[in-house]
Design a protein around this motif. Structure first.
Motif, mmCIF file in Angstrom:
data_model
loop_
_atom_site.group_PDB
_atom_site.id
_atom_site.type_symbol
_atom_site.label_atom_id
_atom_site.label_comp_id
_atom_site.label_asym_id
_atom_site.label_seq_id
_atom_site.Cartn_x
_atom_site.Cartn_y
_atom_site.Cartn_z
ATOM 1 N N ILE A 44 6.833 5.318 -5.768
ATOM 2 C CA ILE A 44 5.809 6.251 -6.245
ATOM 3 C C ILE A 44 6.374 7.345 -7.141
ATOM 4 C CG2 ILE A 44 4.317 5.839 -4.257
ATOM 5 C CD1 ILE A 44 5.290 8.467 -3.078
ATOM 6 N N PHE A 45 7.681 7.365 -7.374
ATOM 7 C CA PHE A 45 8.278 8.422 -8.186
ATOM 8 C C PHE A 45 9.185 7.821 -9.260
ATOM 9 C CE2 PHE A 45 11.869 11.532 -8.787
ATOM 10 C CZ PHE A 45 11.147 12.395 -9.601
ATOM 11 N N ASN A 92 0.853 -1.183 0.000
ATOM 12 C CA ASN A 92 0.000 0.000 0.000
ATOM 13 C C ASN A 92 0.887 1.230 0.000
ATOM 14 O OD1 ASN A 92 -2.075 1.777 0.185
ATOM 15 N ND2 ASN A 92 -2.453 1.453 2.364
ATOM 16 N N THR A 93 0.703 2.100 -0.985
ATOM 17 C CA THR A 93 1.560 3.280 -1.112
ATOM 18 C C THR A 93 0.883 4.548 -0.604
ATOM 19 O OG1 THR A 93 0.767 3.560 -3.387
ATOM 20 C CG2 THR A 93 2.806 2.327 -3.083
ATOM 21 N N MET A 139 13.923 10.386 0.871
ATOM 22 C CA MET A 139 14.167 11.642 1.586
ATOM 23 C C MET A 139 15.318 11.500 2.575
ATOM 24 S SD MET A 139 12.053 13.428 0.026
ATOM 25 C CE MET A 139 12.318 14.965 0.898
ATOM 26 N N LEU A 140 15.585 10.280 3.014
ATOM 27 C CA LEU A 140 16.738 10.005 3.863
ATOM 28 C C LEU A 140 17.688 9.068 3.138
ATOM 29 C CD1 LEU A 140 15.352 9.344 7.482
ATOM 30 C CD2 LEU A 140 16.078 11.503 6.457
ATOM 31 N N ILE A 141 18.977 9.222 3.417
ATOM 32 C CA ILE A 141 19.994 8.309 2.903
ATOM 33 C C ILE A 141 20.461 7.457 4.077
ATOM 34 C CG2 ILE A 141 22.297 8.124 1.897
ATOM 35 C CD1 ILE A 141 21.772 10.807 0.514
ATOM 36 N N ASP A 142 20.376 6.166 3.906
ATOM 37 C CA ASP A 142 20.777 5.231 4.959
ATOM 38 C C ASP A 142 22.196 4.745 4.660
ATOM 39 O OD1 ASP A 142 20.877 3.521 7.064
ATOM 40 O OD2 ASP A 142 19.551 1.999 6.195
ATOM 41 N N ILE A 152 13.158 6.731 4.205
ATOM 42 C CA ILE A 152 14.165 6.050 3.389
ATOM 43 C C ILE A 152 13.524 5.486 2.131
ATOM 44 C CG2 ILE A 152 15.751 4.077 3.325
ATOM 45 C CD1 ILE A 152 16.220 4.540 6.337
ATOM 46 N N GLN A 153 12.305 4.934 2.276
ATOM 47 C CA GLN A 153 11.601 4.371 1.119
ATOM 48 C C GLN A 153 11.299 5.433 0.064
ATOM 49 O OE1 GLN A 153 8.280 2.597 3.335
ATOM 50 N NE2 GLN A 153 8.932 0.581 2.598
#
Length: 566
Positions: free
Chosen positions: A234-235, A113-114, A184-187, A180-181
């Motif tokens: 989603i992008f 689910n997005t 927006m964040l880099i892990d 992260i998904q």
């Protein structure tokens, strides 16, 4: 990565939603007899010819021919692709769309689910907006925007924001896993930090207004100057353009769409009163981009700087443009004067003169042949041969149609090769749709096979009268028997509950057009009340008569064949 939508869910969704309620929420309907009517939303008309049937769960316009089920209506009315239309219909019905994904270690489907990701990015965009307007560090960004002519109203329209120059501004405020998904964040080695820091933020919204990603611009000379969200569930930057949602909000059916090179070009032009510009997201324009934009306008204008880089970008657009072009679509090329971008040129010349430049921009055909023949002496056979070799691979990408034939004719004219035939198949005019025949003012009765199929498509429950009897097709003969058998077999296999569900099974099928046409036929006067038992008898008797006639026809053909031999 988002998975497929289960087929059974789509069927259940179509059974759940009443198409009359759906369309009435977009186009007010008026009850007339057994159906509901309105003026067609897909073409201009003075008297209503747009009909919606609650029994069939089907719409049809007798003026322009538009027809389909609830999903088809949303696709046409809101310019959505199939998945987006299903999602919108599910929202209307108050249910969530399940997804199927395949494990790499097996085939077990799992649900995805997005919706939560969209909600999260909307919250992030709001946070960035607040930082731009309230934080002390956001003043530098505000000053930059003002220097580019971006006022407060325009900034709000495009949801402009500012990412604080901090390593964990988002990480400390939102759940890190979905951040992260969404990229927006880099892990890095178990430690997460913000991708965007100290940048003006441009939310990237899909055509439905959902934030799917971001673009960020630095306020100093550091690199990279622009940074985009990475590919996520989603992008997909090869499928989205910046400014499309804002464009459609201003005008759902623009006469033309201007394709420019950057975020700021789109926003600055909107500030000057030109609300029909979009920009690709740091990537070359693709056929997917063009097919998306052609849903909303038949004319696309590429706007590039007039320097070498701009001309190279214009030429790179040729291949996707030729793949996307077909009859009724137009692409134009507009190269700006040296040392100008769209904003500076509008500022210098004014909006009227800039829009005149757009209207006078070069048609793709002229630009294409002019660019290819530049530097070639077409008085020489060798040069003409070079032009043919260069142009043919592009022209072969065009779909069959009048425009394709004319482009090859132009190539033959330029190369003086009137006998050269590289255009492939010649253009064929579309056949007239299947409909009731007329003689004078009198409508002729439908041929029996066509009437039987129309009854079955409009009342799929009648298939129960067929499946009880085994049909021996060998020894049957009548015009269109193969089509009749294909559709009958299809209904037997699928056993759809409604016409709408049957149509969905025929989406993108070779027989889709004829099934839609048969679904739209008016078999009875609208004011006639059709009893279920009478309908069953009408179908059963007609089907039995068809089989008898078909066997007689087959026997007659055998006798003719035997007579010819003797």
């Amino acid at each position: 990565m988002s998975g497929r939508i289960p087929k059974h869910f789509i069927d259940d969704l179509l059974a759940r939603v009443d198409i009359v309620d759906l369309i009435d929420s977009h186009v007010p309907l008026k009850k007339t007899g057994a159906n509901y009517v309105a003026r067609c939303p897909f073409h201009t008309e003075k008297t209503p010819s747009f009909s919606v049937s609650r029994n069939k769960q089907f719409f049809h316009c007798f003026g322009c021919g538009a027809s389909g089920n609830a999903i088809g209506f949303l696709m046409d009315f809101n310019h959505l692709d199939f998945v987006e239309a299903v999602e919108d219909l599910a929202t209307f019905a108050g249910v969530e769309v399940p997804r199927e994904a395949v494990d790499f270690n097996g085939t077990k489907p799992k649900q995805e689910n997005t919706n939560d990701l969209y909600d999260l990015l909307e919250q992030v965009a709001t946070y960035y907006e607040r930082c731009l307007r309230t934080q002390e560090t956001g003043k530098k960004a505000v000053n930059y925007l003002k220097s580019r002519g971006i006022n407060d109203e325009l900034a709000k329209a495009f949801m402009l924001g500012y990412a604080p120059d901090e390593w964990q501004a988002l990480a400390n405020r939102f759940d890190q896993k979905p951040l992260i998904q969404t990229g927006m964040l880099i892990d890095k080695e178990g430690r997460a930090y913000d991708r965007f820091r100290g940048r003006i933020m441009y939310p990237i919204r899909d055509k439905r207004g959902r934030v799917v990603g971001f673009g960020g611009r630095v306020l100093d000379d550091s690199l990279p100057k622009y940074l985009n969200s990475p590919e996520t569930a989603i992008f997909h930057k090869g499928k989205e353009v910046h400014g499309l949602f804002e464009l459609l909000r201003n005008n759902g059916k623009p006469k033309r769409i201007l394709i420019v090179e950057g975020y700021m070009d789109v926003i600055a032009l909107a500030g000057r009163g030109i609300h029909y510009a979009v920009a690709t997201l740091g990537t070359a324009t693709s056929q997917t981009h063009l097919d998306l934009l052609f849903r909303f306008s038949a004319e696309l204008v590429f706007c590039f700087d007039g320097d070498n880089a701009g001309r190279e970008a214009a030429w790179r657009a040729m291949e996707p443009a030729f793949s996307a072009l077909k009859d009724g679509r137009q692409v134009r090329i507009m190269l700006l004067p040296q040392q100008h971008d769209p904003d500076s040129l509008v500022h210098e010349e004014g909006m009227d003169k800039f829009e005149e430049r757009i209207r006078q921009s070069q048609p793709l055909s002229d630009y294409f042949f002019s660019a290819l023949s530049s530097g070639l002496n077409l008085n020489e056979m060798e040069a003409r041969s070079q032009l043919v070799n260069k142009a043919t691979p592009y022209l072969e990408k065009l779909t069959q149609g009048v425009f394709r034939d004319m482009m090859f004719a132009k190539l033959n004219e330029l190369t003086r090769s009137n006998r050269l035939d590289v255009s492939g198949k010649s253009t064929r005019l579309p056949q007239k749709p299947l409909t009731n025949r007329k003689q004078g003012n009198r409508t002729l009765p439908l041929p029996l096979p066509r009437r039987i199929l129309a009854l079955l498509i409009q009342h799929p429950e009648l298939i129960s009268k067929v499946e009880k009897n085994e049909i021996i097709w060998d020894g049957l003969e009548f015009p269109g028997i193969h089509l009749f058998k294909d559709i009958l077999t299809g209904v037997l296999e699928k056993k759809p509950a409604t016409t709408a569900i049957l149509l969905e099974h025929y989406r993108n099928h070779p027989n889709e057009k004829i099934v839609k046409t048969l679904a739209s036929l008016e078999l009875f006067p609208q004011d006639q009340q059709v009893d279920a038992r009478w309908l069953e008898n009408e179908f059963s008797n007609g089907f039995d008569n068809l089989l008898v006639q078909a066997r007689k026809e087959a026997d007659f053909q055998k006798l003719l064949a035997k007579d010819k031999k003797q």
